[in-house]
Motif scaffolding. Structure first.
Motif, PDB file in Angstrom:
ATOM      1  N   ALA A  32      39.915  48.658  15.753  1.00 48.39           N
ATOM      2  CA  ALA A  32      39.777  47.415  16.514  1.00 48.39           C
ATOM      3  C   ALA A  32      39.127  47.627  17.874  1.00 48.39           C
ATOM      4  O   ALA A  32      38.604  46.673  18.475  1.00 48.39           O
ATOM      5  N   LYS A  33      39.122  48.875  18.359  1.00 45.73           N
ATOM      6  CA  LYS A  33      38.523  49.175  19.651  1.00 45.73           C
ATOM      7  C   LYS A  33      37.139  49.795  19.523  1.00 45.73           C
ATOM      8  O   LYS A  33      36.574  50.266  20.507  1.00 45.73           O
ATOM      9  N   GLY A  34      36.603  49.799  18.296  1.00 44.95           N
ATOM     10  CA  GLY A  34      35.255  50.318  18.090  1.00 44.95           C
ATOM     11  C   GLY A  34      35.178  51.816  17.923  1.00 44.95           C
ATOM     12  O   GLY A  34      34.074  52.383  17.910  1.00 44.95           O
ATOM     13  N   ARG A  35      36.316  52.472  17.779  1.00 41.96           N
ATOM     14  CA  ARG A  35      36.322  53.924  17.601  1.00 41.96           C
ATOM     15  C   ARG A  35      36.316  54.261  16.114  1.00 41.96           C
ATOM     16  O   ARG A  35      36.797  53.497  15.294  1.00 41.96           O
ATOM     17  N   LEU A  36      35.780  55.450  15.781  1.00 43.31           N
ATOM     18  CA  LEU A  36      35.730  55.883  14.391  1.00 43.31           C
ATOM     19  C   LEU A  36      37.134  55.957  13.802  1.00 43.31           C
ATOM     20  O   LEU A  36      38.014  56.627  14.340  1.00 43.31           O
ATOM     21  N   LEU A  37      37.337  55.262  12.697  1.00 40.57           N
ATOM     22  CA  LEU A  37      38.625  55.287  12.004  1.00 40.57           C
ATOM     23  C   LEU A  37      38.540  56.161  10.769  1.00 40.57           C
ATOM     24  O   LEU A  37      39.407  56.997  10.516  1.00 40.57           O
ATOM     25  N   ALA A  38      37.491  55.983   9.980  1.00 43.38           N
ATOM     26  CA  ALA A  38      37.287  56.778   8.766  1.00 43.38           C
ATOM     27  C   ALA A  38      35.905  56.445   8.224  1.00 43.38           C
ATOM     28  O   ALA A  38      35.168  55.613   8.779  1.00 43.38           O
ATOM     29  N   ASN A  39      35.549  57.092   7.134  1.00 39.69           N
ATOM     30  CA  ASN A  39      34.360  56.733   6.378  1.00 39.69           C
ATOM     31  C   ASN A  39      34.794  56.113   5.054  1.00 39.69           C
ATOM     32  O   ASN A  39      35.841  56.465   4.504  1.00 39.69           O
ATOM     33  N   ALA A  40      34.002  55.190   4.549  1.00 39.96           N
ATOM     34  CA  ALA A  40      34.291  54.572   3.252  1.00 39.96           C
ATOM     35  C   ALA A  40      33.057  54.667   2.379  1.00 39.96           C
ATOM     36  O   ALA A  40      31.917  54.650   2.875  1.00 39.96           O
ATOM     37  N   ALA A  95      43.187  48.989  12.204  1.00 37.22           N
ATOM     38  CA  ALA A  95      41.993  48.262  11.779  1.00 37.22           C
ATOM     39  C   ALA A  95      41.838  46.938  12.509  1.00 37.22           C
ATOM     40  O   ALA A  95      40.728  46.576  12.926  1.00 37.22           O
ATOM     41  N   GLU A  96      42.919  46.203  12.657  1.00 39.73           N
ATOM     42  CA  GLU A  96      42.832  44.849  13.206  1.00 39.73           C
ATOM     43  C   GLU A  96      43.341  44.735  14.637  1.00 39.73           C
ATOM     44  O   GLU A  96      43.161  43.688  15.275  1.00 39.73           O
ATOM     45  N   GLY A  97      43.998  45.780  15.124  1.00 40.03           N
ATOM     46  CA  GLY A  97      44.522  45.724  16.481  1.00 40.03           C
ATOM     47  C   GLY A  97      45.706  44.791  16.628  1.00 40.03           C
ATOM     48  O   GLY A  97      45.990  44.314  17.735  1.00 40.03           O
ATOM     49  N   VAL A  98      46.420  44.509  15.534  1.00 39.94           N
ATOM     50  CA  VAL A  98      47.569  43.611  15.599  1.00 39.94           C
ATOM     51  C   VAL A  98      48.786  44.372  16.120  1.00 39.94           C
ATOM     52  O   VAL A  98      48.842  45.607  16.106  1.00 39.94           O
ATOM     53  N   SER A  99      49.779  43.635  16.561  1.00 43.73           N
ATOM     54  CA  SER A  99      51.010  44.244  17.060  1.00 43.73           C
ATOM     55  C   SER A  99      51.835  44.803  15.909  1.00 43.73           C
ATOM     56  O   SER A  99      51.599  44.480  14.732  1.00 43.73           O
ATOM     57  N   GLU A 182      34.433  44.229   3.826  1.00 45.22           N
ATOM     58  CA  GLU A 182      33.518  45.241   4.340  1.00 45.22           C
ATOM     59  C   GLU A 182      33.992  45.802   5.677  1.00 45.22           C
ATOM     60  O   GLU A 182      33.877  47.003   5.940  1.00 45.22           O
ATOM     61  N   GLN A 183      34.548  44.941   6.532  1.00 47.47           N
ATOM     62  CA  GLN A 183      35.001  45.378   7.852  1.00 47.47           C
ATOM     63  C   GLN A 183      36.316  46.147   7.774  1.00 47.47           C
ATOM     64  O   GLN A 183      36.558  47.055   8.573  1.00 47.47           O
ATOM     65  N   HIS A 184      37.177  45.777   6.833  1.00 44.64           N
ATOM     66  CA  HIS A 184      38.518  46.374   6.757  1.00 44.64           C
ATOM     67  C   HIS A 184      38.810  46.854   5.338  1.00 44.64           C
ATOM     68  O   HIS A 184      39.674  46.301   4.648  1.00 44.64           O
ATOM     69  N   PRO A 185      38.123  47.894   4.862  1.00 42.37           N
ATOM     70  CA  PRO A 185      38.282  48.303   3.464  1.00 42.37           C
ATOM     71  C   PRO A 185      39.414  49.299   3.206  1.00 42.37           C
ATOM     72  O   PRO A 185      39.767  49.541   2.055  1.00 42.37           O
ATOM     73  N   LEU A 186      39.974  49.886   4.267  1.00 39.76           N
ATOM     74  CA  LEU A 186      40.834  51.049   4.063  1.00 39.76           C
ATOM     75  C   LEU A 186      42.133  50.712   3.353  1.00 39.76           C
ATOM     76  O   LEU A 186      42.592  51.447   2.474  1.00 39.76           O
ATOM     77  N   THR A 187      42.775  49.594   3.729  1.00 41.04           N
ATOM     78  CA  THR A 187      44.023  49.249   3.055  1.00 41.04           C
ATOM     79  C   THR A 187      43.789  48.921   1.582  1.00 41.04           C
ATOM     80  O   THR A 187      44.695  49.058   0.769  1.00 41.04           O
ATOM     81  N   ALA A 188      42.571  48.474   1.230  1.00 43.42           N
ATOM     82  CA  ALA A 188      42.273  48.179  -0.170  1.00 43.42           C
ATOM     83  C   ALA A 188      42.317  49.451  -1.011  1.00 43.42           C
ATOM     84  O   ALA A 188      42.869  49.464  -2.123  1.00 43.42           O
TER      85      ALA A 188
END
Length: 286
Positions: A32-40, A95-99, A182-188
């Protein structure tokens, strides 16, 4: 002693396996902060075709199971997801920056949604099927049957939205090829890991990650796909293109609904939209 992070490349989920894209491509997924999280993996047309083959191969066995058994399997998915809730909550926060409380609410709702649909698996026939009154010495019975292989463009809600579009399709006996957000594929893909260890046969659910615009047209025009759910399509021009392609080969289509409130109470429409009704006549007294 400090450790080096183990960077993960999330693979596709096809036929119960986790292959890389046949193209060898991947893309960067940021938090959510624009930092690398992973590759898909960046799925290709060939990956989509492979997923359809896997879904078609699984359809006969899955649709032929009793509704009660399909309910047991989907309920098992909920059980395993419950056991891995901390991982899903962490992925949603990143991914979403939620609490933490919001992430927990989404995971709770996803688990509850699976249980809710599992409970409907052996009841939907009684609700939407019927014995028809006819003038003559006949029984006339209408019963719902699954359509077959359904392509799904998943919404941005990376867990709850995905569960909400996939669960109603598989409890009714369909098999699924889903294009994850496409933006949040990791949980899938993590959900694919859950499904792979939950007695769900390989090929019943297949998860592709990558570009809607690249993958979806091939699924909309694929002659062995029986329906397409466009819920997650956000581009009106792409939605029109997909509807036209689907109409060319008489697919059932669910139109885009990208702004759906996934925390709202579900209804039966997502189960019935991709059911076919078969009516049988049988003579009485012969």
């Amino acid at each position: 002693m400090s450790r080096i992070d183990v960077r993960k490349t999330y693979k596709l989920y096809i036929g119960g396996q986790f292959p890389r894209s046949e193209s060898g491509r991947s893309y960067v997924v940021n938090d959510a902060k624009g930092r690398l999280l992973a590759n898909a993996a960046l799925a290709s047309r060939k990956d989509a075709r492979d997923a359809v083959v896997a879904a078609r191969s699984a359809f006969g066995g899955w649709s032929g199971r009793t509704a009660y058994n399909r309910a047991q399997v989907v309920y098992r998915v909920a059980e395993v997801l419950e056991g891995r809730r901390e991982q899903f909550e962490a992925e949603l926060r990143a991914a979403e920056g939620v609490s933490s409380s919001r992430a927990r609410a989404y995971v709770d709702a996803a688990i509850d949604r699976l249980v809710w649909y599992a409970g409907w698996a052996d009841k939907i026939t009684q609700v939407v099927g019927n014995a028809n009154p006819v003038a003559g010495p006949y029984f006339n019975l209408s019963t719902p049957e699954p359509s077959g292989v359904i392509a799904v463009v998943a919404p941005r809600g990376p867990l709850l939205g995905l569960v909400s579009v996939v669960a109603p399709l598989i409890v009714t006996g369909n098999t699924v090829v889903v294009i994850a957000s496409e933006q949040h594929p990791l949980t899938a893909i993590t959900l694919g890991e859950v499904m792979a260890t939950s007695d769900l046969p390989g090929g019943v659910v297949n998860v592709l990650t990558g570009s809607q615009a690249e993958i979806a047209p091939w699924l909309a025009s694929h002659m062995d796909v029986n329906g397409i759910d466009l819920t997650g399509v956000t581009d009106p021009a792409l939605a029109t293109e997909l509807e036209v392609a689907a109409a060319d080969n008489l697919k059932r289509v669910r139109r885009p609904a990208p702004d759906t409130d996934w925390l709202a109470e579900p209804d039966l429409d997502r189960m019935t939209r991709f059911l076919e009704t078969k009516t049988v006549w049988h003579p009485i007294g012969v």
